[in-house]
Motif scaffolding. Structure first.
Motif, PDB file in Angstrom:
ATOM      1  N   GLY A 278       0.812  -1.221   0.000  1.00 42.48           N
ATOM      2  CA  GLY A 278       0.000   0.000   0.000  1.00 42.48           C
ATOM      3  C   GLY A 278       0.834   1.254   0.000  1.00 42.48           C
ATOM      4  O   GLY A 278       0.323   2.367  -0.054  1.00 42.48           O
ATOM      5  N   ARG A 279       2.169   1.105   0.078  1.00 43.27           N
ATOM      6  CA  ARG A 279       3.046   2.273   0.096  1.00 43.27           C
ATOM      7  C   ARG A 279       4.133   2.135  -0.966  1.00 43.27           C
ATOM      8  O   ARG A 279       4.302   3.004  -1.805  1.00 43.27           O
ATOM      9  N   ASP A 280       4.834   1.009  -0.932  1.00 41.64           N
ATOM     10  CA  ASP A 280       5.930   0.822  -1.892  1.00 41.64           C
ATOM     11  C   ASP A 280       5.430   0.186  -3.182  1.00 41.64           C
ATOM     12  O   ASP A 280       4.380  -0.443  -3.215  1.00 41.64           O
ATOM     13  N   CYS A 388      -9.634  -9.172  -9.006  1.00 46.65           N
ATOM     14  CA  CYS A 388      -8.230  -8.773  -8.880  1.00 46.65           C
ATOM     15  C   CYS A 388      -8.077  -7.253  -8.841  1.00 46.65           C
ATOM     16  O   CYS A 388      -7.191  -6.733  -8.169  1.00 46.65           O
ATOM     17  N   TYR A 389      -8.916  -6.551  -9.588  1.00 44.81           N
ATOM     18  CA  TYR A 389      -8.728  -5.103  -9.687  1.00 44.81           C
ATOM     19  C   TYR A 389      -9.553  -4.320  -8.690  1.00 44.81           C
ATOM     20  O   TYR A 389      -9.152  -3.233  -8.276  1.00 44.81           O
ATOM     21  N   LYS A 392     -10.212  -6.829  -4.414  1.00 44.75           N
ATOM     22  CA  LYS A 392      -8.985  -6.948  -3.611  1.00 44.75           C
ATOM     23  C   LYS A 392      -8.677  -5.638  -2.899  1.00 44.75           C
ATOM     24  O   LYS A 392      -8.343  -5.632  -1.715  1.00 44.75           O
TER      25      LYS A 392
ATOM     26  N   ILE B  45      -1.951   2.757  -8.904  1.00 46.47           N
ATOM     27  CA  ILE B  45      -2.539   1.466  -8.533  1.00 46.47           C
ATOM     28  C   ILE B  45      -2.069   0.440  -9.534  1.00 46.47           C
ATOM     29  O   ILE B  45      -2.185   0.642 -10.735  1.00 46.47           O
ATOM     30  N   TYR B  46      -1.436  -0.612  -9.028  1.00 43.68           N
ATOM     31  CA  TYR B  46      -1.032  -1.698  -9.915  1.00 43.68           C
ATOM     32  C   TYR B  46      -1.810  -2.928  -9.530  1.00 43.68           C
ATOM     33  O   TYR B  46      -1.664  -3.445  -8.435  1.00 43.68           O
ATOM     34  N   ARG B  47      -2.662  -3.407 -10.431  1.00 50.58           N
ATOM     35  CA  ARG B  47      -3.422  -4.622 -10.191  1.00 50.58           C
ATOM     36  C   ARG B  47      -4.135  -4.568  -8.844  1.00 50.58           C
ATOM     37  O   ARG B  47      -4.052  -5.475  -8.034  1.00 50.58           O
ATOM     38  N   GLY B  48      -4.819  -3.458  -8.593  1.00 51.62           N
ATOM     39  CA  GLY B  48      -5.628  -3.359  -7.383  1.00 51.62           C
ATOM     40  C   GLY B  48      -4.841  -2.964  -6.146  1.00 51.62           C
ATOM     41  O   GLY B  48      -5.421  -2.661  -5.117  1.00 51.62           O
ATOM     42  N   SER B  49      -3.486  -2.972  -6.209  1.00 54.11           N
ATOM     43  CA  SER B  49      -2.680  -2.597  -5.042  1.00 54.11           C
ATOM     44  C   SER B  49      -2.114  -1.194  -5.238  1.00 54.11           C
ATOM     45  O   SER B  49      -1.456  -0.924  -6.237  1.00 54.11           O
ATOM     46  N   GLU B  50      -2.374  -0.339  -4.238  1.00 53.81           N
ATOM     47  CA  GLU B  50      -1.910   1.038  -4.332  1.00 53.81           C
ATOM     48  C   GLU B  50      -0.448   1.154  -3.910  1.00 53.81           C
ATOM     49  O   GLU B  50       0.018   0.391  -3.075  1.00 53.81           O
ATOM     50  N   TYR B  51       0.277   2.080  -4.516  1.00 52.91           N
ATOM     51  CA  TYR B  51       1.611   2.374  -4.029  1.00 52.91           C
ATOM     52  C   TYR B  51       1.967   3.812  -4.376  1.00 52.91           C
ATOM     53  O   TYR B  51       1.382   4.402  -5.282  1.00 52.91           O
ATOM     54  N   THR B  52       2.915   4.377  -3.643  1.00 48.90           N
ATOM     55  CA  THR B  52       3.302   5.763  -3.850  1.00 48.90           C
ATOM     56  C   THR B  52       4.598   5.819  -4.635  1.00 48.90           C
ATOM     57  O   THR B  52       5.551   5.115  -4.309  1.00 48.90           O
TER      58      THR B  52
END
Lengths: 502, 112
Positions: A278-280, A388-389, A392, B45-52
């Motif tokens: 959620g960060r990296d 998945c998009y 999740k 957002i890559y494939r539903g997962s957020e990142y900075t």
């Protein structure tokens, strides 16, 4: 010059032959113990019928039965108890294809999707399971799944592959060697726990995976596989007239994809998120490897699906066709959905779509028509994509490589759609025990049997995995230290980097 | 002598190189770097997962020049690297004490 010795040698040979010929005569002179009646001889019709059974993948001994259904003592034909060459060829080829899905297909697919510091760790896990599960399978795994026993678990008659020879086991095939069948099924037992690796990638200790999988095979996989495919299994609707749930699963939608996918979800929640989630940026380090792996999975899947006919027959041909259509359609639909909603079709989208199509068609491939498989492909491109998009991120679990989104969601969807789309025209075996369940309509009673099987499978996978995960956590712990996880499991678990910088 | 450090958008490197060649700046050192200024990072957002994304990819140029050429070099970089959008980069100019050409041992302005 050499004629004389040659003549002498020939004379000696004649003498020796004469002596040898005498021996049986001497034996015949001896008092005979008890006269054995000559075994009954099959008629030419019976022998031809035995050969024709090979073409139809039917029982070569059927023609030898008398009016009461018994085979006279000693009556047999050369077709009974031997492997059929063509069927055996396809089964051995299929076995190799399914192993190819794990080594190196899945290893590359997963290896490409993790960060470069963890590429070897997922490859090591795939390699570990190939060896470890084979040992368990030889020890008693095969027996617990495919020997008759209770409705939930088989007996131990085939432990150490005892009695598993080149002669077919007619519980499962009239023409494929029993040992080839056992090795073919082993490949499914290998890839199933390997799929779980995707959800917990980059953050579970090698030793914890080792212990988890040993327990998981006994608690979840062996019982589930026996219930679905064992001759007296609880959910074997096709072949067991006494099945409690008359469900069908051609190539492992429930056994392989649902068990691994739902267990993966539970395990990744118990394990917790990766550091930096959620960060990296945890994006794949090589979509090239991932794409290469996807191609291998697709090719290998022909052995997985068409091979599940356990014969090179018409059912296998249909499964081969439906597998192609579903995979192709889903590999098209998924990236198109991405293109419409996100603006770009990604390579990972193409790859995920293909795998999702293959997963969803797995339980259905031998039971549905080609048009049914196109519908399945469309559903496979949309539903797992949505999970998945969207789902999740709404729920927030860290399913690193989307094992849940693709395999659990896809496997469950496939098990359900198999109930909706199974047709008697696609597989004549459905008429054997499921006449009142498969009515060639979308709301046929089979749908409800499939729902029951889905419920039981999820229950077994979730309950089993929860118990095992907490047990392993208490015994040896699940995660590496924070420092080890940051450094990457390639170095901390295996002492070698995936790539060298010169 | 001046030491000029420029941070530019990677796709502008060729244009900047051409512009510098035209005004006679001989030689530069180029490094791929990551960083942020006012543009800051952003969330993806890559494939539903957020990142900075905190650090954006940039190219760093280092050029040592004689005092009288410094102004032209800065002008050429600014002129060729500009898109007018946020994230175009920056140019820093610092005084340079000395320089030595290793092959010949020359030092000072002859060496840059």
């Amino acid at each position: 010059m050499h004629i004389l010795p040659r003549v002498i040698r020939a004379a000696l040979a004649c003498l020796a032959a004469g002596l040898l010929c005498r021996i049986p005569m001497v034996a015949a002179d001896a008092p005979h113990p008890a006269p054995v009646p000559a075994p009954p001889v099959p008629t030419l019709e019976q022998r031809v019928a035995g050969l024709e059974a090979y073409l139809a993948n039917a029982d070569p001994a059927a023609t030898l039965k008398d009016s009461k259904g018994n085979i006279p003592s000693g009556l047999t034909t050369p077709s009974v108890g031997v492997a059929g060459p063509g069927h055996n060829v396809w089964q051995m080829t299929s076995s190799a294809l399914v192993l190819f899905m794990t080594l190196p297909g899945l290893a590359l697919f997963y290896g490409g999707l993790v960060r470069r510091k963890n590429v070897l760790s997922v490859m090591a896990q795939c390699l570990l399971l190939s060896g470890l599960v084979t040992i368990l399978w030889w020890l008693c795994g095969y027996s617990l799944v495919f020997h008759s026993g209770s409705a939930v678990l088989g007996g131990l008659g085939f432990a150490f592959l005892n009695g598993v020879s080149a002669a077919p086991n007619t519980d499962y095939s009239f023409w494929v060697s029993h040992n080839v069948f056992a090795i073919y099924q082993l490949m499914f037992a290998i890839i199933t726990p390997a799929l779980i690796v995707g959800a917990i990638a980059e953050r579970m200790k090698f030793s914890a995976i080792f212990l988890f999988v040993v327990l998981w095979m006994f608690v979840v996989y062996f019982p589930q596989a026996h219930m679905v495919w064992g001759i007296d299994g609880f959910m074997n609707g096709v072949w067991n007239p006494a099945a409690g749930i008359k469900a069908i699963d051609f190539a492992g939608g429930t056994v392989v994809h649902m068990t691994s996918g739902w267990s993966a979800l539970v395990l990744c929640i118990i394990l917790g998120k990766r550091i930096g989630f959620g960060r990296d940026n945890l994006a794949p380090h090589s979509l090239v490897l991932c794409m290469v792996g996807t191609g291998m999975l697709w090719v290998g899947w022909y052995g997985f699906n068409a091979g599940s006919a356990v014969a090179a027959d018409g059912v296998a041909a249909n499964a081969f066709t439906t597998t192609t259509l579903a995979a192709a359609v889903a590999s098209f639909v998924w990236p198109m959905a991405e293109w419409l909603t996100k603006g770009k079709p990604s390579v990972l989208g193409f790859c995920s779509g293909a795998v999702a199509g293959l997963v969803v068609i797995t339980p259905a491939c031998g039971f549905v028509t080609v048009n049914g498989s196109v519908l399945i492909g469309v559903a496979a491109g949309i539903v797992p994509w949505f999970f998945c998009y969207k789902v999740k991120s709404w729920i927030g679990y860290d399913d690193a490589l989307d094992t849940f989104g693709v395999h659990a969601v896809g496997g469950t969807l496939g098990a359900f759609l198999t109930g909706v789309l199974a047709r008697n025209g696609a597989n004549a075996n459905l008429a054997a025990n499921l006449k009142d369940k498969v009515l060639d309509s979308c709301l046929q009673p089979l749908v409800f049997e499939q729902l029951k099987a889905i419920g039981l499978t999820i229950l077994l996978a979730v309950a089993g995995t929860t118990a095992i995960a907490y047990l392993v956590k208490a015994l040896i712990g699940l995660r590496p230290s924070r420092e080890e996880e940051m450094e990457g499991l390639d170095l901390t678990d295996h002492g070698e980097p995936g790539y060298h910088h010169d | 002598m001046k030491f000029i450090i420029a941070i530019i958008k990677p796709f502008k490197l060729d244009e900047v190189k051409e512009a510098l060649a035209q005004i006679g700046a001989e030689g530069m050192t180029v490094t791929e770097v990551k960083g942020f200024g006012r543009q800051k990072g952003h969330t993806e957002i890559y494939r539903g997962s957020e990142y900075t994304v905190d650090f954006l990819p940039k190219v760093k140029l280092e050029i040592a020049v004689a005092d009288e050429l410094a102004g032209k070099v800065v002008e050429a970089i600014v002129g060729s690297a500009k898109t007018g959008k946020i994230g175009d980069g920056k140019v820093f100019v610092v005084p340079l004490e000395t320089a030595v050409r290793i092959r010949t041992g020359e030092s000072g302005e002859q060496a840059v």
